[in-house]
Write an enzyme that holds these catalytic residues in place. Structure first.
Site, short mmCIF file in Angstrom:
data_model
loop_
_atom_site.label_atom_id
_atom_site.label_comp_id
_atom_site.label_asym_id
_atom_site.label_seq_id
_atom_site.Cartn_x
_atom_site.Cartn_y
_atom_site.Cartn_z
N GLU A 1 -11.02 70.82 66.12
CA GLU A 1 -10.99 71.18 67.64
C GLU A 1 -10.20 72.23 67.86
O GLU A 1 -10.58 72.96 68.68
CB GLU A 1 -10.50 69.77 68.34
CG GLU A 1 -10.56 70.01 69.79
CD GLU A 1 -10.08 68.71 70.30
OE1 GLU A 1 -9.98 68.53 71.59
OE2 GLU A 1 -9.53 67.70 69.68
N ASP B 1 -14.25 54.37 52.52
CA ASP B 1 -15.37 54.72 53.31
C ASP B 1 -14.84 54.20 54.80
O ASP B 1 -15.30 52.85 54.65
CB ASP B 1 -16.60 54.52 52.66
CG ASP B 1 -17.84 54.85 53.64
OD1 ASP B 1 -17.82 55.26 54.72
OD2 ASP B 1 -18.95 54.80 52.96
N GLU C 1 -8.40 55.70 63.25
CA GLU C 1 -9.38 56.68 63.01
C GLU C 1 -10.19 57.07 62.02
O GLU C 1 -9.67 56.74 60.98
CB GLU C 1 -8.35 58.21 63.17
CG GLU C 1 -9.22 59.40 63.38
CD GLU C 1 -8.54 60.66 63.24
OE1 GLU C 1 -9.07 61.52 63.58
OE2 GLU C 1 -7.26 60.59 62.69
N GLU D 1 -7.36 69.36 63.98
CA GLU D 1 -7.50 70.81 63.32
C GLU D 1 -8.79 71.45 63.67
O GLU D 1 -8.82 72.54 64.21
CB GLU D 1 -7.37 70.69 61.92
CG GLU D 1 -6.10 70.24 61.24
CD GLU D 1 -6.24 68.55 60.82
OE1 GLU D 1 -5.31 68.38 60.41
OE2 GLU D 1 -7.00 68.11 61.60
N ASP E 1 -17.97 68.64 69.13
CA ASP E 1 -18.48 69.63 69.75
C ASP E 1 -19.92 70.15 69.56
O ASP E 1 -20.51 71.15 69.83
CB ASP E 1 -17.62 71.15 69.01
CG ASP E 1 -17.85 71.18 67.62
OD1 ASP E 1 -18.46 70.25 66.96
OD2 ASP E 1 -17.93 72.38 67.09
N ASP F 1 -19.61 64.00 61.27
CA ASP F 1 -20.59 64.80 60.63
C ASP F 1 -21.86 64.32 61.46
O ASP F 1 -22.21 63.33 61.52
CB ASP F 1 -20.77 64.31 59.16
CG ASP F 1 -21.89 65.06 58.36
OD1 ASP F 1 -22.77 65.72 59.09
OD2 ASP F 1 -21.83 65.43 56.96
#
Length: 213
Positions: free
Chosen positions: A195, A96, A44, A193, A154, A118
């Site tokens: 979501e 990163d 992830e 979190e 989202d 982001d």
């Protein structure tokens, strides 16, 4: 958004380096050494406070998971949550995530998760989006031939951009949802979190795609 520095984060991380990697380049081609046993590797990028990756590790004990996060204070919070009930199939990396091809070898990863990245809404910042062509190239370098990218957001604009970016890169779509929480996949969905907090305000978009071999 600027993250407030937590004074306890750095020493806490240093105390628990059996679960968090600070020099990922030194594990190039050797990531399985960090785990109790060799298993498929899922990563992830942008793990945040860790809710998603921790729950995934508990749900799928036959997979090794790596959660990558750039913000020290954020990953320290994830690490602290994980250590409340640790599992042997999860490791964290403070770095990163845009440079994955610098510390993973070719075909080392079976799946990459991009959760609520982001959106970088300004056009001049498009190259910073984690679904832009430059990042897709780095993912392609490290994913197995049939490896997948799973992306949730989202942000409608970022989702539409990502659909176009994946398509223009020649990727194959395995799944696309314009409202994940109202789809058949909702039952098996593991939430982040972010979501969990913002899904009542609008739909969650999801896609799963593969690179054409």
């Amino acid at each position: 958004m600027r993250v407030r520095k937590k004074p306890w984060a750095e020493p806490y991380i240093k105390e628990h380096q059996e679960y968090i990697v600070l020099d990922p380049q030194s594990y190039l081609g050797k990531w399985q050494d960090r785990f109790a046993k060799k298993q498929p590797l899922h990563v992830e990028i942008g793990t945040g406070k860790g809710q998603f990756i921790i729950q995934m590790a508990k749900k799928y004990p036959d997979v090794n998971f790596i959660g990558i996060e750039l913000q020290e204070s954020v990953i320290a919070t994830a690490l602290r949550s994980f250590l409340e009930d640790p599992t042997p199939n999860l490791q964290f990396v403070l770095t990163d995530g845009g440079d994955v091809n610098e510390f993973f070898t070719a075909h080392e990863i079976e799946k990459i998760y991009l959760n609520f990245s982001d959106p970088w809404p300004k056009t001049r910042h498009a190259k910073r989006r984690l679904t832009s062509p430059g990042f897709l190239k780095s993912y392609q370098d490290v994913l197995k031939t049939d490896g997948e990218i799973e992306f949730k957001t989202d942000n409608r604009g970022l989702f539409e951009y990502s659909l176009g970016s994946f398509n223009n890169y020649g990727m194959q779509f395995e799944y696309v949802s314009l409202d994940l929480h109202k789809s058949p996949e909702a039952e098996d969905n593991v939430e982040t979190e972010y979501e969990q907090k913002f899904s009542p305000q609008g739909p969650i978009y999801k896609l799963v795609a593969k690179f054409n071999s």
